[in-house]
Design an enzyme around this catalytic site. Structure first.
Site, short mmCIF file in Angstrom:
data_model
loop_
_atom_site.label_atom_id
_atom_site.label_comp_id
_atom_site.label_asym_id
_atom_site.label_seq_id
_atom_site.Cartn_x
_atom_site.Cartn_y
_atom_site.Cartn_z
N ASP A 25 -7.18 3.00 -3.16
CA ASP A 25 -7.90 2.99 -1.88
C ASP A 25 -8.19 4.44 -1.48
OD1 ASP A 25 -8.92 2.64 0.66
OD2 ASP A 25 -7.13 1.69 1.52
N GLU B 243 -11.04 0.53 -3.43
CA GLU B 243 -11.33 0.21 -2.03
C GLU B 243 -12.00 1.39 -1.34
OE1 GLU B 243 -7.79 -1.12 -0.02
OE2 GLU B 243 -8.73 -1.11 1.95
N SER C 277 0.87 -1.17 0.00
CA SER C 277 0.00 0.00 0.00
C SER C 277 0.91 1.22 0.00
CB SER C 277 -0.87 -0.03 1.26
OG SER C 277 -1.62 1.16 1.36
N LYS D 57 -2.97 5.01 -2.53
CA LYS D 57 -4.00 5.80 -1.88
C LYS D 57 -4.45 6.89 -2.84
CE LYS D 57 -4.09 3.87 2.20
NZ LYS D 57 -5.32 3.27 2.74
N GLY E 294 -3.87 -4.06 6.14
CA GLY E 294 -2.88 -3.72 7.15
C GLY E 294 -3.17 -2.38 7.78
N LYS F 213 -9.58 -6.82 8.02
CA LYS F 213 -8.55 -6.39 8.96
C LYS F 213 -8.89 -6.96 10.32
CE LYS F 213 -7.19 -2.10 6.70
NZ LYS F 213 -7.44 -0.65 6.65
O1 OSB Z 1 -7.19 1.73 4.51
O2 OSB Z 1 -5.93 0.07 4.28
C1 OSB Z 1 -6.15 1.17 4.77
C2 OSB Z 1 -3.08 2.28 6.76
C3 OSB Z 1 -3.67 3.00 7.78
C4 OSB Z 1 -5.04 3.13 7.78
C5 OSB Z 1 -5.81 2.56 6.78
C6 OSB Z 1 -5.22 1.83 5.76
C7 OSB Z 1 -3.83 1.72 5.75
C8 OSB Z 1 -3.10 1.05 4.69
C9 OSB Z 1 -1.73 0.54 5.05
O3 OSB Z 1 -3.46 0.99 3.53
C10 OSB Z 1 -1.54 -0.90 4.83
C11 OSB Z 1 -0.23 -1.35 5.41
O4 OSB Z 1 -0.19 -1.72 6.61
O5 OSB Z 1 0.75 -1.32 4.69
MG MG Z 2 -8.34 0.60 3.16
#
Ligand code: OSB
Ligand code: MG
Length: 372
Positions: free
Chosen positions: A192, A217, A139, A167, A294, A266
């Site tokens: 996302d 997402e 991500s 993102k 994550g 999650k």
């Molecule tokens: O939406 O998946 C998410 C990190 C913090 C809050 C929300 C999200 C995320 C990530 C990080 O996308 C995923 C990772 O741990 O690498």
């Molecule tokens: Mg997400």
């Protein structure tokens, strides 16, 4: 013999990220995380990690609220209670509205504890083990420039990661995705949005259809399943829900009304392994694939995610990647590493499978409290 927890040790650790992580809701430079150690009568410990963030922006929880919920509401209900199985923990704290990440931190610790009591790996205890290697994606947060974003993607692809998630937010969406697709026409790619859009943005979101994304997402509000169904009916790109899905019933509703073709599970967001397994099972029944999300976890949370991702329906690459992408040093030793094929090999060590680096853990602990 059942499981009794005689003491809970809460620890708050602070660790800077190797690189800031920016989502549509905030930019994070350092993480504050709460660890839960559940200690049994015989002195054996199980460990969990609370996945709440530094602010209540992803959902309503953050590390401070999690600490208080664990101390004032979870601990009094679970200490010295006899659990027949770790799957009974979820119901024992279900009188608490929401706060799944806080509750899930303890729940995961009890699963780890029970795995250690049985002297087996956690993945075996939860009924996983469908694969010896789990497929991994990354991500990638919002960057200052498109060039930096492309450079980051190139590096992750060179490291072997199987899919790239970026993102997105208003102003960092169609043009960013267009630039990525131009440079990397064939990669598995997804976006996302972390709830950054509304149905008013439907024309903009439709523009993403031309880029052959695996999924988008959580484009719409964190608590709005119905609008996602409306959006999906007008979008070619599959919608994956993250924030919206807190339990198996919501997963079932979302699938039934066509709001999600894929679900991100999650561990914390659904209250731990029992909740995660329930969402997993509902999705599998409906032929909806899932993947493990994550929350920028340290080693303990990361190892729990790896165990979870060995359940059969975790068929898509998850946001589970190597420790070194996040930390200069992790609280486990060895760290989580990936193979050149972009997978993580499952370990057969007892419990969550990675020894804790207690010296380092101590050095990053800023608060500790024992509840008994
Ligand atoms: O939406 O998946 C998410 C990190 C913090 C809050 C929300 C999200 C995320 C990530 C990080 O996308 C995923 C990772 O741990 O690498
Ligand atoms: Mg997400």
């Amino acid at each position: 013999m059942g499981i009794q927890v005689k003491q809970i040790v809460l620890r708050q650790i602070q660790m800077p990220l190797v690189h800031f992580f920016e989502t549509s809701f905030s930019r994070t430079y350092a993480r504050d995380m709460v660890l839960v150690e559940a200690i049994a009568e015989d002195g054996l410990s199980g460990w969990g990690e609370v996945t709440a963030g530094e602010n209540p922006f992803y959902n309503e929880e953050w590390f401070e609220s999690a600490w208080l919920i664990l101390k004032h509401y979870v601990a009094p209900r679970v200490l010295h209670h006899e659990f027949g199985s770790p799957s009974d923990v979820y119901a024992r704290t279900a009188h608490i509205r929401g706060h799944f990440m806080a509750r899930g931190g303890f729940e995961a610790a009890v699963w780890d504890l029970e795995a250690r009591r049985q002297n087996i790996p956690l993945w075996k205890l939860i009924g996983g083990g469908s694969r010896r290697e789990i497929p991994c994606g990354v991500s990638i947060g919002i960057q200052d420039t498109i060039d930096e974003l492309l450079g980051k993607i190139e590096k992750e692809l060179n490291d072997g990661y199987q899919r790239i998630k970026v993102k997105i937010k208003p102003g960092w969406d169609v043009e960013a995705i267009r630039a990525i697709r131009k440079r990397f026409p064939k990669i598995l790619l997804m976006g996302d949005a972390n709830s950054a859009y509304t149905l008013k943005d439907i024309d903009l979101l439709k523009q993403l259809d031309e880029f052959d994304l695996m999924m988008i997402e959580q484009p719409l509000a964190h608590d709005e399943i119905y609008d996602h169904a409306e959006l999906q009916s007008q979008l070619k790109t599959p919608i994956c829900l993250d924030e919206c899905i807190r339990d198996a019933h919501q997963a079932e509703q979302a699938i039934r009304i066509g709001a999600a073709k894929i679900i991100n599970i999650k561990l914390g967001r659904v209250g731990g392994f029992a909740g995660a397994k329930a969402v997993h099972d509902v999705a599998m029944k409906h032929n909806i694939p899932v993947w493990c999300g994550g929350m920028l976890e340290a080693g303990i949370g990361r190892a729990h995610n790896i165990a979870l991702a060995t359940l059969p329906n975790f068929t898509l690459p998850g946001d589970i990647s190597a420790s070194k992408r996040y930390w200069k040093r992790d609280i486990i030793d060895p760290w989580v590493e990936t193979t050149s094929n972009g997978t993580i090999a499952i370990r057969d060590d007892v419990g969550f499978g990675y020894p804790i680096d207690h010296d380092f853990l101590k050095s990053v602990t800023v608060r500790e409290e024992t509840l008994s």
